[in-house]
Scaffold this motif. Structure first.
Motif, PDB file in Angstrom:
ATOM      1  N   THR A 258       0.840  -1.200   0.000  1.00 21.55           N
ATOM      2  CA  THR A 258       0.000   0.000   0.000  1.00 21.55           C
ATOM      3  C   THR A 258       0.874   1.250   0.000  1.00 21.55           C
ATOM      4  OG1 THR A 258      -0.103   0.032   2.424  1.00 21.55           O
ATOM      5  CG2 THR A 258      -1.794  -1.238   1.278  1.00 21.55           C
ATOM      6  N   ALA A 259       0.224   2.393  -0.117  1.00 16.39           N
ATOM      7  CA  ALA A 259       0.856   3.722   0.036  1.00 16.39           C
ATOM      8  C   ALA A 259       1.980   3.949  -0.981  1.00 16.39           C
ATOM      9  CB  ALA A 259       1.377   3.920   1.444  1.00 16.39           C
ATOM     10  N   HIS A 260       1.874   3.322  -2.157  1.00 11.62           N
ATOM     11  CA  HIS A 260       2.816   3.591  -3.266  1.00 11.62           C
ATOM     12  C   HIS A 260       4.266   3.181  -2.910  1.00 11.62           C
ATOM     13  CE1 HIS A 260       3.728   5.348  -7.141  1.00 11.62           C
ATOM     14  NE2 HIS A 260       4.656   6.138  -6.615  1.00 11.62           N
ATOM     15  N   LYS A 261       4.436   2.179  -2.051  1.00  9.51           N
ATOM     16  CA  LYS A 261       5.788   1.782  -1.639  1.00  9.51           C
ATOM     17  C   LYS A 261       6.625   1.317  -2.825  1.00  9.51           C
ATOM     18  CE  LYS A 261       4.483   0.274   3.048  1.00  9.51           C
ATOM     19  NZ  LYS A 261       3.018   0.290   2.926  1.00  9.51           N
TER      20      LYS A 261
ATOM     21  N   ALA B  62      21.497  13.532  -8.438  1.00  9.16           N
ATOM     22  CA  ALA B  62      20.716  12.303  -8.583  1.00  9.16           C
ATOM     23  C   ALA B  62      20.730  11.498  -7.293  1.00  9.16           C
ATOM     24  CB  ALA B  62      21.260  11.473  -9.741  1.00  9.16           C
ATOM     25  N   ASP B  63      21.874  11.467  -6.607  1.00  7.79           N
ATOM     26  CA  ASP B  63      21.935  10.788  -5.309  1.00  7.79           C
ATOM     27  C   ASP B  63      21.009  11.454  -4.301  1.00  7.79           C
ATOM     28  OD1 ASP B  63      23.743   8.822  -6.049  1.00  7.79           O
ATOM     29  OD2 ASP B  63      25.493  10.052  -5.562  1.00  7.79           O
ATOM     30  N   TYR B  64      20.924  12.791  -4.347  1.00  3.28           N
ATOM     31  CA  TYR B  64      20.015  13.494  -3.444  1.00  3.28           C
ATOM     32  C   TYR B  64      18.564  13.132  -3.756  1.00  3.28           C
ATOM     33  CZ  TYR B  64      17.444  17.172  -1.088  1.00  3.28           C
ATOM     34  OH  TYR B  64      16.545  17.847  -0.294  1.00  3.28           O
ATOM     35  N   ALA B  65      18.228  13.060  -5.036  1.00  6.36           N
ATOM     36  CA  ALA B  65      16.865  12.672  -5.416  1.00  6.36           C
ATOM     37  C   ALA B  65      16.558  11.251  -4.939  1.00  6.36           C
ATOM     38  CB  ALA B  65      16.697  12.778  -6.931  1.00  6.36           C
ATOM     39  N   ALA B  66      17.559  10.363  -4.991  1.00  7.20           N
ATOM     40  CA  ALA B  66      17.367   9.004  -4.485  1.00  7.20           C
ATOM     41  C   ALA B  66      17.116   9.024  -2.982  1.00  7.20           C
ATOM     42  CB  ALA B  66      18.580   8.141  -4.812  1.00  7.20           C
ATOM     43  N   ALA B  67      17.823   9.895  -2.270  1.00  4.65           N
ATOM     44  CA  ALA B  67      17.597  10.024  -0.828  1.00  4.65           C
ATOM     45  C   ALA B  67      16.193  10.541  -0.539  1.00  4.65           C
ATOM     46  CB  ALA B  67      18.647  10.947  -0.213  1.00  4.65           C
ATOM     47  N   GLU B  68      15.695  11.438  -1.394  1.00  7.13           N
ATOM     48  CA  GLU B  68      14.313  11.921  -1.253  1.00  7.13           C
ATOM     49  C   GLU B  68      13.321  10.768  -1.392  1.00  7.13           C
ATOM     50  OE1 GLU B  68      13.882  16.220  -0.668  1.00  7.13           O
ATOM     51  OE2 GLU B  68      12.384  14.696  -1.029  1.00  7.13           O
ATOM     52  N   SER B  69      13.520   9.938  -2.400  1.00  3.25           N
ATOM     53  CA  SER B  69      12.616   8.807  -2.617  1.00  3.25           C
ATOM     54  C   SER B  69      12.712   7.808  -1.469  1.00  3.25           C
ATOM     55  CB  SER B  69      12.955   8.116  -3.947  1.00  3.25           C
ATOM     56  OG  SER B  69      12.770   9.004  -5.037  1.00  3.25           O
ATOM     57  N   ALA B  70      13.926   7.625  -0.939  1.00  2.00           N
ATOM     58  CA  ALA B  70      14.085   6.720   0.203  1.00  2.00           C
ATOM     59  C   ALA B  70      13.311   7.233   1.417  1.00  2.00           C
ATOM     60  CB  ALA B  70      15.566   6.567   0.539  1.00  2.00           C
ATOM     61  N   LEU B  71      13.324   8.546   1.632  1.00  3.56           N
ATOM     62  CA  LEU B  71      12.555   9.117   2.732  1.00  3.56           C
ATOM     63  C   LEU B  71      11.057   8.916   2.509  1.00  3.56           C
ATOM     64  CD1 LEU B  71      12.222  10.733   5.312  1.00  3.56           C
ATOM     65  CD2 LEU B  71      12.492  12.842   3.957  1.00  3.56           C
ATOM     66  N   GLN B  72      10.592   9.136   1.284  1.00  2.97           N
ATOM     67  CA  GLN B  72       9.177   8.914   0.983  1.00  2.97           C
ATOM     68  C   GLN B  72       8.787   7.459   1.238  1.00  2.97           C
ATOM     69  OE1 GLN B  72       9.588  10.654  -3.063  1.00  2.97           O
ATOM     70  NE2 GLN B  72       7.790  11.867  -2.545  1.00  2.97           N
ATOM     71  N   LEU B  73       9.692   6.546   0.919  1.00  2.00           N
ATOM     72  CA  LEU B  73       9.411   5.131   1.161  1.00  2.00           C
ATOM     73  C   LEU B  73       9.289   4.841   2.649  1.00  2.00           C
ATOM     74  CD1 LEU B  73       9.133   2.207   0.193  1.00  2.00           C
ATOM     75  CD2 LEU B  73      11.636   2.054   0.173  1.00  2.00           C
ATOM     76  N   GLU B  74      10.177   5.417   3.449  1.00  2.00           N
ATOM     77  CA  GLU B  74      10.114   5.181   4.890  1.00  2.00           C
ATOM     78  C   GLU B  74       8.842   5.773   5.487  1.00  2.00           C
ATOM     79  OE1 GLU B  74      12.082   3.272   6.634  1.00  2.00           O
ATOM     80  OE2 GLU B  74      13.229   2.828   4.812  1.00  2.00           O
ATOM     81  N   VAL B  75       8.415   6.922   4.996  1.00  2.00           N
ATOM     82  CA  VAL B  75       7.145   7.502   5.464  1.00  2.00           C
ATOM     83  C   VAL B  75       5.982   6.589   5.092  1.00  2.00           C
ATOM     84  CG1 VAL B  75       5.551   9.434   5.184  1.00  2.00           C
ATOM     85  CG2 VAL B  75       8.005   9.872   5.425  1.00  2.00           C
ATOM     86  N   ALA B  76       6.030   6.016   3.864  1.00  3.57           N
ATOM     87  CA  ALA B  76       4.948   5.136   3.419  1.00  3.57           C
ATOM     88  C   ALA B  76       4.893   3.850   4.229  1.00  3.57           C
ATOM     89  CB  ALA B  76       5.124   4.816   1.931  1.00  3.57           C
TER      90      ALA B  76
ATOM     91  N   PRO C 185       0.205   0.029   6.849  1.00  2.00           N
ATOM     92  CA  PRO C 185       0.419  -1.421   6.786  1.00  2.00           C
ATOM     93  C   PRO C 185       0.119  -1.989   5.404  1.00  2.00           C
ATOM     94  CG  PRO C 185      -1.663  -0.938   7.862  1.00  2.00           C
ATOM     95  CD  PRO C 185      -0.987   0.387   7.644  1.00  2.00           C
ATOM     96  N   ASP C 186       0.818  -3.067   5.095  1.00  4.78           N
ATOM     97  CA  ASP C 186       0.509  -3.840   3.900  1.00  4.78           C
ATOM     98  C   ASP C 186      -0.596  -4.842   4.235  1.00  4.78           C
ATOM     99  OD1 ASP C 186       2.466  -2.505   2.510  1.00  4.78           O
ATOM    100  OD2 ASP C 186       4.010  -3.993   2.954  1.00  4.78           O
ATOM    101  N   ILE C 187      -1.265  -5.302   3.195  1.00  4.46           N
ATOM    102  CA  ILE C 187      -2.380  -6.232   3.370  1.00  4.46           C
ATOM    103  C   ILE C 187      -1.975  -7.593   2.814  1.00  4.46           C
ATOM    104  CG2 ILE C 187      -4.772  -6.718   2.740  1.00  4.46           C
ATOM    105  CD1 ILE C 187      -5.204  -3.714   2.483  1.00  4.46           C
ATOM    106  N   HIS C 188      -2.353  -8.649   3.514  1.00  2.00           N
ATOM    107  CA  HIS C 188      -2.089 -10.017   3.063  1.00  2.00           C
ATOM    108  C   HIS C 188      -3.427 -10.723   2.879  1.00  2.00           C
ATOM    109  CE1 HIS C 188       2.321 -10.109   3.832  1.00  2.00           C
ATOM    110  NE2 HIS C 188       1.992  -9.105   4.622  1.00  2.00           N
TER     111      HIS C 188
END
Length: 466
Positions: A136-139, A291-305, A309-312
């Motif tokens: 969920t949450a666009h992970k 580009a590395d900074y942009a990757a760090a941005e996406s990593a932060l968005q992933l941690e927020v997401a 919870p995921d659904i099973h």
């Protein structure tokens, strides 16, 4: 039970049908050494590569003379540093596929023996079930974005590595140019000093010279011969340096004619604003840092997401001591009731700040190096102009001595000394010229853009495939 096992077996077989098989690729050092020894500047594979990169056929092949552009392309083809950068980009691109992969369902095969048997059937509980995870949450999207930015950084690293290779080729060719010209000047000076030493001995024999004068002439002769030997050694060292920059054995350059005419020209210094703009928008290492900074941005968005919870989803068939059961429903939901992934978020935020600081520090370093390189280039051009004026004055003095010698107003020893002095001025002017070319190379490196017009610059804007 047999039917359930056959269904499970069919599912397992279907999942394994598309598996990739392993193919070993061992590395043999002896084979690598053999392949290196077979590298050549006359290979047809290199010919095809250069034709593809330049957009024109190189005829005749191999060329009669190799200029800086052609040797740079040869280095792009053979350089192990570029091979490594290309391999790292391939690894980063594979990371996109890994990030984009949909989580696989989990096949479960529970089995239980019941005693005492509560039902009319066999005392077993068994049956296949599938756990289907749903993110969920666009992970997955954030993971793909992060991997894509890292892949872009790796691609830009190829361009950065290519520029490093280009700079190494340029520096090595400049060293060859300087050594060859220095050898020519020092050879003429050594001849003149040898004549002076011989004539000094003759004058000592007839009483016109003192022994200290002869000793000074012999010392100058010995020093000139030593300088010439050092220049010859420097030329051999520069050739080895050039071969290493290209990625070929030194012997390959034995039959190669080098076109070094480009080092005889001095492009004008660019305006400071243009140089700064080029450095900011053309430096591959700075773009890779972004580009590395942009990757760090996406990593932060992933941690927020990950706070969500995921659904099973679970479904399956169960035989339960005589009862057939088909189940549907939620197999599980992770409840973020404790830290809501705050630790992962804080770490990702710290990494983003680190990436931002690293990018800012790199840009400050680039601008500082650029200002220094530009000032150095401008001052070296002025020094070369002064050296040109000094050499012109020395040339006029030599011509005056030549006229005096021809008319009998100057003796042979005086004329030989004038020739030796002139060769010293020639060598000093060469040192100033080499200093200009070295400063030009430093300025090009600071901008990662050639001064003047050079076709090889176009290849640096691409991925430089092999």
């Amino acid at each position: 039970m047999r039917r359930a096992l056959s269904i499970a077996s069919w599912i397992a077989f279907a999942g394994m049908a598309g598996c990739t098989t392993y193919h070993p690729q061992p590395i043999a050092p002896a084979e690598l050494a053999r392949q290196f020894g077979q590298r050549s500047l006359a290979s047809e594979e290199l010919h095809a590569y250069m034709a593809r990169e330049t957009g024109r056929d190189v005829t005749p092949w191999p060329p009669a003379a190799w200029n800086r552009e052609m040797l740079t392309l040869a280095a792009f083809y053979y350089s192990p540093a570029l091979d490594l950068a290309r391999a790292q980009w391939s690894t980063a691109k594979a990371g996109i596929d890994v990030a984009d992969a949909i989580p696989n369902p989990v096949l479960q095969l529970p089995f239980q023996y019941n005693t005492p048997n509560p039902g009319p059937g066999a005392p077993f509980t068994w049956g296949p079930s599938i756990d289907i995870p749903i993110e969920t949450a666009h992970k997955r999207g954030y993971r793909v974005e992060q991997a894509t930015h890292l892949s872009e950084a790796a691609r830009l690293n190829i361009i950065n590595a290519a520029w490093t290779v280009r700079a190494q080729v340029r520096a090595a060719m400049l060293a060859v140019y300087a050594a060859r010209d220095r050898m020519a000047f020092l050879s003429a000076r050594a001849d003149a000093e040898r004549q002076i030493a011989v004539m000094s001995r003759h004058r000592l024999a007839v009483g016109q010279y003192s022994q200290p004068d002869v000793d000074a002439a012999v010392l100058a002769d010995t020093q000139a011969q030593s300088d010439l030997a050092a220049a010859r050694s420097a030329e051999l060292d520069a050739r080895a340096q050039l071969a290493a920059a290209i990625g070929v054995p030194v012997a390959v350059l034995d039959d190669v004619t080098l076109d070094l005419a480009a080092f005889g020209t001095v492009p004008p210094a660019p305006p400071a604003a243009d140089a700064q703009r080029a450095a900011i928008f053309h430096r591959a290492d700075l773009l890779a840092s972004l580009a590395d900074y942009a990757a760090a941005e996406s990593a932060l968005q992933l941690e927020v997401a990950k706070q969500y919870p995921d659904i099973h989803l679970g479904s399956g068939y169960t035989y339960d001591t005589g009862t057939n059961k088909i189940g549907f429903g939620l197999a599980g939901i992770t409840l973020p009731i404790f830290d809501q992934n705050q630790g992962g978020i804080k770490q990702a935020e710290a990494k983003r700040r680190e990436a931002a600081v690293r990018t800012g520090a790199l840009q400050d370093t680039i601008l500082g190096d650029l200002a220094h390189a530009l000032a150095r280039y401008q001052s070296s051009i002025k020094a070369l102009q002064l050296s040109d004026a000094h050499l012109a004055s020395a040339r006029r003095q030599l011509e005056s001595q030549a006229v005096g010698f021809a008319s009998g107003n100057a003796d042979r020893l005086t004329f030989a000394q004038a020739k030796a002095d002139y060769q010293t001025s020639e060598t000093a002017r060469l040192d100033a010229e080499v200093a200009v070319q070295q400063a030009a190379g430093a300025l090009e490196d600071a901008m990662q853009q050639p001064l003047g017009h050079e076709a090889v610059s176009d290849t640096l804007s691409e991925e430089i495939p092999r």
